[in-house]
Design a protein around this motif. Structure first.
Motif, short mmCIF file in Angstrom:
data_model
loop_
_atom_site.label_atom_id
_atom_site.label_comp_id
_atom_site.label_asym_id
_atom_site.label_seq_id
_atom_site.Cartn_x
_atom_site.Cartn_y
_atom_site.Cartn_z
N PRO A 1 0.84 -1.20 0.00
CA PRO A 1 0.00 0.00 0.00
C PRO A 1 0.87 1.25 0.00
CG PRO A 1 0.11 -0.91 2.20
CD PRO A 1 0.84 -1.88 1.30
N PRO A 2 0.34 2.38 -0.48
CA PRO A 2 1.14 3.61 -0.44
C PRO A 2 1.43 4.03 0.99
CG PRO A 2 -1.14 4.08 -1.06
CD PRO A 2 -0.98 2.59 -1.07
N PRO A 3 2.52 4.72 1.22
CA PRO A 3 2.88 5.12 2.58
C PRO A 3 1.92 6.18 3.11
CG PRO A 3 4.33 6.17 1.00
CD PRO A 3 3.49 5.22 0.22
N SER A 4 1.81 6.24 4.42
CA SER A 4 1.00 7.30 5.03
C SER A 4 1.75 8.61 4.92
CB SER A 4 0.73 6.98 6.50
OG SER A 4 1.95 6.85 7.21
N SER A 5 1.00 9.69 4.89
CA SER A 5 1.61 11.00 4.72
C SER A 5 1.07 11.94 5.80
CB SER A 5 1.30 11.56 3.33
OG SER A 5 1.76 12.88 3.21
N ASN A 6 1.96 12.69 6.40
CA ASN A 6 1.55 13.58 7.48
C ASN A 6 0.91 14.87 6.98
OD1 ASN A 6 2.59 11.90 9.58
ND2 ASN A 6 4.65 12.61 9.06
N LEU A 7 1.44 15.42 5.89
CA LEU A 7 0.98 16.74 5.47
C LEU A 7 0.22 16.72 4.15
CD1 LEU A 7 4.04 18.95 6.45
CD2 LEU A 7 1.88 18.70 7.64
N LEU A 8 0.29 15.62 3.42
CA LEU A 8 -0.45 15.52 2.17
C LEU A 8 -1.64 14.58 2.36
CD1 LEU A 8 2.35 15.21 -0.51
CD2 LEU A 8 0.88 17.16 -0.08
N ALA A 9 -2.81 15.03 1.92
CA ALA A 9 -3.98 14.15 1.96
C ALA A 9 -3.87 13.18 0.80
CB ALA A 9 -5.26 14.98 1.86
N MET A 10 -3.03 12.17 0.97
CA MET A 10 -2.66 11.30 -0.14
C MET A 10 -3.48 10.01 -0.11
SD MET A 10 1.16 10.01 -1.22
CE MET A 10 1.42 9.10 0.29
N GLY A 11 -4.53 9.98 -0.91
CA GLY A 11 -5.28 8.74 -1.06
C GLY A 11 -4.60 7.84 -2.07
N ASP A 12 -5.15 6.64 -2.25
CA ASP A 12 -4.53 5.69 -3.17
C ASP A 12 -4.44 6.23 -4.58
OD1 ASP A 12 -4.33 4.08 -1.01
OD2 ASP A 12 -5.72 2.53 -1.72
N GLN A 13 -5.50 6.91 -5.05
CA GLN A 13 -5.50 7.40 -6.43
C GLN A 13 -4.48 8.51 -6.62
OE1 GLN A 13 -7.05 6.01 -9.07
NE2 GLN A 13 -7.51 4.45 -7.52
N GLN A 14 -4.37 9.40 -5.64
CA GLN A 14 -3.37 10.46 -5.77
C GLN A 14 -1.96 9.89 -5.73
OE1 GLN A 14 -3.25 13.41 -2.65
NE2 GLN A 14 -2.24 14.91 -3.95
N ALA A 15 -1.75 8.87 -4.91
CA ALA A 15 -0.43 8.25 -4.84
C ALA A 15 -0.04 7.64 -6.17
CB ALA A 15 -0.41 7.20 -3.73
N LEU A 16 -1.02 7.12 -6.90
CA LEU A 16 -0.75 6.51 -8.20
C LEU A 16 -0.48 7.54 -9.28
CD1 LEU A 16 -3.52 3.75 -8.16
CD2 LEU A 16 -1.06 3.34 -8.13
N ASP A 17 -1.04 8.73 -9.14
CA ASP A 17 -0.90 9.78 -10.15
C ASP A 17 0.31 10.64 -9.80
OD1 ASP A 17 -1.11 12.07 -11.78
OD2 ASP A 17 -3.27 11.78 -11.96
N ARG A 18 1.42 10.36 -10.44
CA ARG A 18 2.68 11.02 -10.11
C ARG A 18 2.60 12.53 -10.30
NH1 ARG A 18 7.74 12.15 -12.51
NH2 ARG A 18 9.55 11.36 -11.34
#
Length: 409
Positions: free
Chosen positions: A224-241
């Motif tokens: 799974p994508p790593p957790s992020s403290n300051l970015l609201a990073m969901g799975d889809q955003q993590a996939l979209d470079r």
């Protein structure tokens, strides 16, 4: 205006050292951009191109050679330039050479058919026979030409890496031609939403598949994508470079109260350079200069080398920065102070940098802001590691599966 044309041949070699691209930017001016290393093979390709263009160019047409993308100019390259332009001493070809050591080469043995300029704007301004009716119109057109050639140069920088990847795939899977190799790269890029240059870099740097394995990386487990403290990073955003890096650069500007920002990531296939991946508030000429950063005198270069944040209170008084091409451009952009924070992997390797600019001299960042930038840099490093081990490897598996299918057919 006509579009650009890639003129360097793509072969099945594992390495394409020279990239040549030409663009007709007006009906009377063409700019030929070179990038990479102008070795003996590249010099031969350049010679063929110059013979065709200068031999058939009407008197009212002009050709500008942009050599700012070259890392090395061989003796064979210099000889080819002289041979194909010597007859034009009465009407010389303008050649853009930015690096001082490269300009010195032409000053030691001046070629009668070449006139050296430090910038594209200077070359354009030196073409009296294509001058425009008014100064305002000439200025506007110069800016348009500069923007178009900067874009062309950006494509030329990545063209060598893509050419190397094409050559590897052509040989590995026995594809019919280089276009088939490019199509395979493009399909994998689109299917997994991985930028073509990033995928080509992975093809060049990844270890070759172990034949006759059906998978390139057998036994790999999804993560799974790593957790992020300051970015609201969901799975889809993590996939979209692209989306993630754009979100990150705006977060950086907000956190640092900065006037501009740039994010670089290390690309092993581009000579382990820091490659500009996202930015805000930077003009086109400066972006072109920092598109690939190798100079340790720059602020990102220093942060990468030291593995810790580097702040410069005034770009006009920092000796190392003033000695670099990138640093000398900063005052013209309005930047007076900078801070760069390295993005370090778990084992301490610098995989990128986050750099912020301020239009006022002085150290403006508080300890809280520097700490926030460090956290963002940690998030960037963690995401970058996951993206390379997950999304990019998925795209490589796609390339491998479809490449084997093409070979079997």
């Amino acid at each position: 205006m006509a579009g650009e044309e890639r003129v360097a041949p793509v072969t099945g070699r594992r390495e394409l050292n020279t990239s040549l691209m030409v663009q007709q930017v007006t009906d009377r001016v063409e700019v030929l951009c070179l990038s990479g290393v102008l070795d003996t093979e590249g010099a031969a390709a350049l010679g063929r191109e110059l013979a065709g263009r200068l031999g058939s160019t009407p008197p009212e047409r002009r050709l500008i050679l942009d050599l700012t993308g070259l890392r090395l100019l061989s003796a064979a390259g210099i000889q080819v330039l002289d041979t194909h332009t010597r007859h034009l001493s009465h009407r010389p070809v303008f050649v853009v050479v930015a690096a001082p050591h490269a300009r010195e080469i032409f000053s030691i043995a001046p070629a009668p058919g070449l006139r050296v300029c430090a910038t594209l704007d200077a070359a354009l301004a030196s073409l009296p026979d294509v001058a425009l009716p008014t100064a305002v119109e000439a200025t506007d057109t110069s800016e348009v030409l500069s923007e178009e050639v900067l874009g062309l140069r950006a494509k030329a920088r990545t063209g060598a890496v893509i050419g190397m990847a094409q050559g590897i795939l052509l040989e590995r899977y026995g594809l019919v031609d280089s276009q088939a190799a490019f199509d395979l790269l493009r399909q994998a890029s689109q299917h997994h939403n991985v930028p073509l240059r990033v995928l080509a870099s992975a093809v060049v740097t990844a270890p070759a598949p172990t034949a006759p394995s059906a998978e390139w990386f057998p036994g790999r487990l999804p993560a799974p994508p790593p957790s992020s403290n300051l970015l609201a990073m969901g799975d889809q955003q993590a996939l979209d470079r692209g989306q993630l890096l754009r979100a990150l650069v705006y977060e950086v500007v907000t956190v640092a109260d900065a006037d501009a920002a740039e994010i670089h990531l290390v690309d092993p296939a581009m000579h382990n350079s820091l490659v500009l991946e996202a930015h805000s508030g930077l003009d086109a000429a400066y972006r072109d200069r920092v598109a690939q950063v190798n100079d340790p005198r720059t602020v990102p270069g220093r942060a990468r080398l030291r593995g810790e944040p580097v702040q410069v209170a005034d770009v006009l008084t920092d000796p190392a920065l003033v000695a670099s091409d990138e640093g000398r451009m900063l005052p013209a952009t309005g930047s007076r102070s900078l801070c760069s924070v390295p993005a370090l992997s778990e084992d301490g390797e610098c995989v990128g940098t986050i750099t912020v600019h301020n239009t006022r001299p002085g150290t403006w960042l508080t300890q809280v802001q520097v700490s926030a930038l460090r956290t963002l840099a940690e998030d960037l490093a963690a995401w970058h590691s996951w993206y390379r081990r997950t999304v990019v490897l998925d795209a490589l598996e796609y390339v491998h599966a479809h490449g084997q299918t093409a070979r079997a057919s």
